[in-house]
Write a protein that holds these residues in place. Structure first.
Motif, PDB file in Angstrom:
ATOM      1  N   GLU A  44      13.441  -6.365  95.338  1.00  0.00           N
ATOM      2  CA  GLU A  44      12.022  -6.720  95.366  1.00  0.00           C
ATOM      3  C   GLU A  44      11.607  -6.929  96.809  1.00  0.00           C
ATOM      4  N   ILE A  45      10.531  -6.274  97.192  1.00  0.00           N
ATOM      5  CA  ILE A  45      10.033  -6.358  98.562  1.00  0.00           C
ATOM      6  C   ILE A  45       8.609  -6.866  98.514  1.00  0.00           C
ATOM      7  N   ARG A  46       8.318  -7.856  99.329  1.00  0.00           N
ATOM      8  CA  ARG A  46       6.966  -8.400  99.375  1.00  0.00           C
ATOM      9  C   ARG A  46       6.214  -7.726 100.521  1.00  0.00           C
ATOM     10  N   LEU A  47       5.121  -7.049 100.178  1.00  0.00           N
ATOM     11  CA  LEU A  47       4.272  -6.379 101.156  1.00  0.00           C
ATOM     12  C   LEU A  47       2.980  -7.174 101.295  1.00  0.00           C
ATOM     13  N   LEU A  48       3.005  -8.210 102.105  1.00  0.00           N
ATOM     14  CA  LEU A  48       1.911  -9.152 102.300  1.00  0.00           C
ATOM     15  C   LEU A  48       1.521  -9.829 100.984  1.00  0.00           C
TER      16      LEU A  48
END
Length: 87
Positions: A44-48
Motif C-alpha cells: 500500500e502506497i500513500r500518494l498524498l
C-alpha cells in the motif's frame, strides 16, 4: 613503429571515452532492474491523499524512472552553466 590514423580508428571498443562512461551506467541499471523485478509483493502506497495498492516492483520502477529523468535534466543543463565566460 609509429601508429597511424588507421590504427587509432581500429582501436579497442572499450577504449572510447563514450563507451567507458556508459559501462557504469549499464551495470548500475542492470542491478537496479534486477532488484526492482525481484520485489513482487503487493504494498500500500500513500500518494498524498489516496492510498494505492500495487506491486512493489511497479512503485520501484516508477521511482527509478523519475530518478533517471532527473539525472537527464541535470546532465543536460550542466554544460550550459559552464559555457558562459566572465567578461
Amino acid at each position: 613503429m609509429t601508429r597511424t590514423s588507421t590504427d587509432k580508428a581500429h582501436g579497442s571498443f572499450l577504449s572510447r571515452p563514450g563507451v567507458r562512461r556508459l559501462i557504469p551506467f549499464a551495470v548500475i541499471t542492470a542491478i537496479a532492474l534486477i532488484f526492482i523485478f525481484e520485489n513482487s509483493a503487493s504494498v500500500e502506497i500513500r500518494l498524498l491523499i489516496p492510498i494505492v495498492t500495487m506491486p512493489l516492483w511497479g512503485a520501484l520502477l516508477i521511482a527509478w524512472a523519475l530518478g533517471m529523468l532527473a539525472c537527464l535534466f541535470t546532465l543536460r543543463r550542466r554544460p550550459n552553466r559552464h559555457s558562459r565566460r566572465a567578461d
